[in-house]
Design an enzyme around this catalytic site. Sequence first.
Site, short mmCIF file in Angstrom:
data_model
loop_
_atom_site.label_atom_id
_atom_site.label_comp_id
_atom_site.label_asym_id
_atom_site.label_seq_id
_atom_site.Cartn_x
_atom_site.Cartn_y
_atom_site.Cartn_z
N THR A 33 -28.31 32.52 27.69
CA THR A 33 -28.53 31.05 28.06
C THR A 33 -29.76 30.65 28.49
O THR A 33 -30.70 31.34 29.14
CB THR A 33 -27.48 30.74 28.89
N ASP A 34 -30.26 29.45 28.37
CA ASP A 34 -31.25 28.62 28.99
C ASP A 34 -31.18 28.47 30.44
O ASP A 34 -32.13 28.33 31.07
CB ASP A 34 -31.34 27.14 28.39
N ILE A 92 -12.89 43.37 27.66
CA ILE A 92 -14.40 43.89 27.73
C ILE A 92 -14.69 44.43 28.97
O ILE A 92 -15.84 44.59 29.45
CB ILE A 92 -15.45 43.27 26.98
N ALA A 106 -17.99 35.12 27.47
CA ALA A 106 -19.05 34.75 28.82
C ALA A 106 -18.14 33.85 29.68
O ALA A 106 -17.15 33.00 29.33
CB ALA A 106 -20.16 33.96 28.27
N TYR A 156 -24.13 30.95 37.63
CA TYR A 156 -24.04 31.19 36.21
C TYR A 156 -25.33 31.55 35.67
O TYR A 156 -25.25 32.62 34.78
CB TYR A 156 -23.82 29.98 35.49
N LEU A 163 -18.44 29.61 19.76
CA LEU A 163 -19.07 30.36 18.69
C LEU A 163 -18.28 31.18 17.93
O LEU A 163 -18.70 31.52 16.72
CB LEU A 163 -20.14 31.16 19.49
N TRP A 214 -26.91 24.04 25.56
CA TRP A 214 -26.21 23.02 25.17
C TRP A 214 -25.16 23.02 24.08
O TRP A 214 -25.30 22.33 23.21
CB TRP A 214 -27.19 21.72 25.08
N LYS A 253 -25.79 35.52 33.98
CA LYS A 253 -26.09 35.86 32.64
C LYS A 253 -27.45 36.49 32.73
O LYS A 253 -27.68 37.37 31.54
CB LYS A 253 -26.30 34.66 31.97
#
Length: 284
Positions: free
Chosen positions: A102-103, A38, A61, A126, A13, A151, A130
């Site tokens: 995230t999903d 960070i 991440a 994970y 991203l 995804w 998150k």
Amino acid sequence: MANILITGANGQLGTELRNRSFSLLDDVFYTDIEELDITNFKAICSFIETHDIDTIINCAAYTAVDQAEEDEEKAMKLNRDAVANLANAAVKLDCLLLHISTDYVFDGTSDHPYTEKDPTNPQSVYGRTKLEGEQAIKKSGCLYLIIRTAWLYSGYGHNFVKTISRLASERDELNVVNDQWGTPTYAGDLAEAIIRIMERDDLPELEGVYHFTNEGACTWYDFAKEIVAITGAKCKVNPVTTGEYPSKAKRPAYSILDKTKIKETFDLEIRDWREALKSCMATF
């Protein structure tokens, strides 16, 4: 005019954001671990003060889903603790924090696309780390936008599209899971949406959690078949069950995200995942 700090700028991203144009009035600072750690709160504050940052876009991440099961400490450090650092720095120095989630914060047992109001219940390290990052942001009291996606792929880094494209050129057959449902997301489309969002002057009034993926839904098998078709490879794709393809981390069986809120709030038009996939693969 805004001074924008982007963390995790070497990832999928982050790289897509580099390749696009923010407002000409904005100054954008792209950082990864080499430029800004960070996990170091003082370093974050120093960077923000030095560059007069007013907006943080956190693309960093720990995303190695299976490895996270064996390295929970590292996943927690980046997905929760570093996020808490960014959020607390945002409070201290009056910044907006836009964070990518995230999903995997959901358990995958839904029978309808997940909305931002649906209860979370992560089933993996994970997903849990998150979610704890999201919770740290809310607890901090900073001004925030959290965008959950799923995804994710691009022409950069390691992802499903690049892996299937490569394997299809090397093998006659591939076995791909056909009982996990979701929506592929082109990182380039998410980057475009983020830039659109950053153009708004009323972001403090729009604080909250949002969902973004491309439109439509498919299984990993469907996704793989489309990738192979676009490559023109003669590789056969076989559907298999999750049980036939065990992994260390439990994946959501259903993680389709409802995008109504982000589309209506920011007046976004989102294209179908197949169209986005062809667009991305044309750049390979």
